[in-house]
Design a protein around this motif. Structure first.
Motif, mmCIF file in Angstrom:
data_model
loop_
_atom_site.group_PDB
_atom_site.id
_atom_site.type_symbol
_atom_site.label_atom_id
_atom_site.label_comp_id
_atom_site.label_asym_id
_atom_site.label_seq_id
_atom_site.Cartn_x
_atom_site.Cartn_y
_atom_site.Cartn_z
ATOM 1 N N LEU A 1 0.836 -1.198 0.000
ATOM 2 C CA LEU A 1 0.000 0.000 0.000
ATOM 3 C C LEU A 1 0.870 1.247 0.000
ATOM 4 O O LEU A 1 1.660 1.470 0.917
ATOM 5 N N ARG A 2 0.668 2.099 -0.991
ATOM 6 C CA ARG A 2 1.342 3.391 -1.005
ATOM 7 C C ARG A 2 0.457 4.441 -0.335
ATOM 8 O O ARG A 2 0.953 5.343 0.337
ATOM 9 N N GLY A 3 -0.857 4.320 -0.522
ATOM 10 C CA GLY A 3 -1.768 5.274 0.085
ATOM 11 C C GLY A 3 -3.212 4.828 -0.075
ATOM 12 O O GLY A 3 -3.541 4.098 -1.014
ATOM 13 N N LEU A 4 -4.073 5.254 0.859
ATOM 14 C CA LEU A 4 -5.509 4.983 0.777
ATOM 15 C C LEU A 4 -6.214 6.322 0.844
ATOM 16 O O LEU A 4 -5.870 7.174 1.675
ATOM 17 N N PHE A 5 -7.205 6.500 -0.028
ATOM 18 C CA PHE A 5 -7.848 7.798 -0.205
ATOM 19 C C PHE A 5 -9.351 7.671 -0.007
ATOM 20 O O PHE A 5 -9.968 6.712 -0.465
ATOM 21 N N TRP A 6 -9.937 8.665 0.648
ATOM 22 C CA TRP A 6 -11.380 8.764 0.765
ATOM 23 C C TRP A 6 -11.847 10.002 -0.011
ATOM 24 O O TRP A 6 -11.246 11.079 0.078
ATOM 25 N N TYR A 7 -12.957 9.787 -0.740
ATOM 26 C CA TYR A 7 -13.574 10.866 -1.499
ATOM 27 C C TYR A 7 -15.062 10.900 -1.180
ATOM 28 O O TYR A 7 -15.663 9.874 -0.846
ATOM 29 N N ARG A 8 -15.662 12.050 -1.356
ATOM 30 C CA ARG A 8 -17.099 12.228 -1.285
ATOM 31 C C ARG A 8 -17.582 12.601 -2.687
ATOM 32 O O ARG A 8 -16.980 13.438 -3.356
ATOM 33 N N GLN A 9 -18.680 11.971 -3.130
ATOM 34 C CA GLN A 9 -19.220 12.298 -4.446
ATOM 35 C C GLN A 9 -20.714 12.589 -4.329
ATOM 36 O O GLN A 9 -21.491 11.742 -3.889
ATOM 37 N N ASP A 10 -21.105 13.780 -4.739
ATOM 38 C CA ASP A 10 -22.510 14.162 -4.801
ATOM 39 C C ASP A 10 -23.057 13.797 -6.175
ATOM 40 O O ASP A 10 -22.307 13.719 -7.160
ATOM 41 N N PRO A 11 -24.378 13.580 -6.277
ATOM 42 C CA PRO A 11 -24.968 13.159 -7.564
ATOM 43 C C PRO A 11 -24.620 14.108 -8.700
ATOM 44 O O PRO A 11 -24.754 15.322 -8.572
ATOM 45 N N GLY B 1 -18.137 15.420 -9.749
ATOM 46 C CA GLY B 1 -16.914 14.664 -9.593
ATOM 47 C C GLY B 1 -16.604 14.419 -8.124
ATOM 48 O O GLY B 1 -17.081 15.137 -7.250
ATOM 49 N N PRO B 2 -15.812 13.397 -7.829
ATOM 50 C CA PRO B 2 -15.427 13.124 -6.439
ATOM 51 C C PRO B 2 -14.651 14.280 -5.831
ATOM 52 O O PRO B 2 -13.818 14.907 -6.502
ATOM 53 N N GLU B 3 -14.923 14.530 -4.541
ATOM 54 C CA GLU B 3 -14.233 15.572 -3.783
ATOM 55 C C GLU B 3 -13.291 14.906 -2.796
ATOM 56 O O GLU B 3 -13.713 14.089 -1.976
ATOM 57 N N PHE B 4 -12.012 15.272 -2.852
ATOM 58 C CA PHE B 4 -11.003 14.648 -1.993
ATOM 59 C C PHE B 4 -11.266 14.970 -0.530
ATOM 60 O O PHE B 4 -11.529 16.117 -0.157
ATOM 61 N N SER C 1 -22.008 7.384 -20.839
ATOM 62 C CA SER C 1 -21.412 7.235 -19.515
ATOM 63 C C SER C 1 -21.090 8.618 -18.964
ATOM 64 O O SER C 1 -21.315 9.635 -19.618
ATOM 65 N N GLN C 2 -20.565 8.635 -17.736
ATOM 66 C CA GLN C 2 -20.000 9.865 -17.167
ATOM 67 C C GLN C 2 -18.493 9.793 -17.304
ATOM 68 O O GLN C 2 -17.882 8.772 -16.959
ATOM 69 N N PRO D 1 -15.799 18.386 -12.579
ATOM 70 C CA PRO D 1 -17.215 18.114 -12.327
ATOM 71 C C PRO D 1 -17.794 17.000 -13.190
ATOM 72 O O PRO D 1 -18.881 16.506 -12.901
ATOM 73 N N GLY D 2 -17.072 16.592 -14.239
ATOM 74 C CA GLY D 2 -17.549 15.507 -15.082
ATOM 75 C C GLY D 2 -18.320 15.968 -16.306
ATOM 76 O O GLY D 2 -18.856 17.085 -16.333
ATOM 77 N N THR D 3 -18.370 15.103 -17.308
ATOM 78 C CA THR D 3 -19.216 15.290 -18.500
ATOM 79 C C THR D 3 -20.125 14.075 -18.608
ATOM 80 O O THR D 3 -19.649 12.939 -18.664
ATOM 81 N N ARG D 4 -21.427 14.344 -18.622
ATOM 82 C CA ARG D 4 -22.403 13.266 -18.800
ATOM 83 C C ARG D 4 -22.700 13.161 -20.278
ATOM 84 O O ARG D 4 -23.283 14.069 -20.858
ATOM 85 N N LEU D 5 -22.261 12.054 -20.914
ATOM 86 C CA LEU D 5 -22.421 11.847 -22.349
ATOM 87 C C LEU D 5 -23.533 10.838 -22.620
ATOM 88 O O LEU D 5 -23.550 9.747 -22.027
ATOM 89 N N THR D 6 -24.448 11.215 -23.496
ATOM 90 C CA THR D 6 -25.503 10.312 -23.951
ATOM 91 C C THR D 6 -25.431 10.231 -25.473
ATOM 92 O O THR D 6 -25.493 11.260 -26.147
ATOM 93 N N VAL D 7 -25.275 9.007 -25.976
ATOM 94 C CA VAL D 7 -25.223 8.800 -27.423
ATOM 95 C C VAL D 7 -26.488 8.063 -27.848
ATOM 96 O O VAL D 7 -26.772 6.959 -27.358
ATOM 97 N N LEU D 8 -27.251 8.700 -28.736
ATOM 98 C CA LEU D 8 -28.546 8.138 -29.133
ATOM 99 C C LEU D 8 -28.396 7.197 -30.336
ATOM 100 O O LEU D 8 -27.480 7.352 -31.148
#
Lengths: 111, 111
Positions: free
Chosen positions: A30-40, A43-46, B87-88, B104-111
């Protein structure tokens, strides 16, 4: 094979009800373990990085701990705004910055 | 605070179209990454770069390509989009340490 498993998949808490999320890992070193929070839809927040067994990190109501096989994210007296998906990731020795992610724990805190 | 930007945030496009997802960071990070994330699933690394003119394929096979002509810019291109590409897409960057900071990500939808 390097692997990360998070449990539970989903957790519903009442506001103020403390609990813990688990992240079990298998890596060659193990070099490192990371926790992130992701809201719907975001992107994940460190949140934290942990490097060695016995290490602990805290931020507001969150506390992360690490052993040789797993990490816990303790949530003390959670509030509704703590609702999110919490992701765990590991970086193995020699992995040149690559992270291996778990599928996350979806936390819902009800008022 | 991480300064990493992705455009567009949302994209709906027809099959066969060529698309480019943009990612820029203002932190001067050498290392940049592209991940793909489907709902309820873990993040999968599809491309990474350790500096200008350096690009590598990640662990998940992808039909996309990337380029790194400038330190701050890491675009991802799909020559011919298909529904299976829906996908995202998440872009991240890091310094020498393990922690990666996500856009923040890109949400891609291909029809």
């Amino acid at each position: 094979e390097d692997q990360v498993t998070q449990s539970p998949e989903a957790l519903r808490l009442q506001e103020g009800e403390s609990s813990s999320l688990n992240c079990s890992y298998t890596v060659s070193g193990l070099r490192g373990l990371f926790w992130y929070r992701q809201d719907p839809g975001k992107g994940p927040e460190f949140l934290f990085t942990l490097y060695s067994a016995g290490e602990e990190k805290e931020k507001e109501r969150l506390k992360a701990t690490l052993t040789k096989k797993e990490s816990f994210l303790h949530i003390t007296a959670p509030k509704p705004e703590d609702s999110a998906t919490y992701l765990c990731a590991v970086q193995a020795d020699g992995a040149t910055n690559k992270l291996i992610f778990g599928t996350g724990t979806l936390l819902a805190v009800q008022p | 605070e991480a300064d990493i930007y992705q455009t567009p945030r949302y994209l709906v496009i027809g099959t066969g179209k060529k698309i480019t997802l943009e990612c820029s960071q203002t932190m001067g990070h050498d290392k940049m990454y592209w991940y793909q994330q489907d709902p309820g699933m873990e993040l999968h690394l599809i491309h990474y770069s350790y500096g200008v003119n350096s690009t590598e394929k990640g662990d998940l096979s992808s039909e996309s390509t990337v380029s790194r002509i400038r330190t701050e810019h890491f675009p991802l291109t799909l020559e011919s989009a298909r529904p299976s590409h829906t996908s995202q897409y998440l872009c991240a960057s890091s310094l020498a340490g393990g922690e990666q900071f996500f856009g923040p990500g890109t949400r891609l939808t291909v029809l």
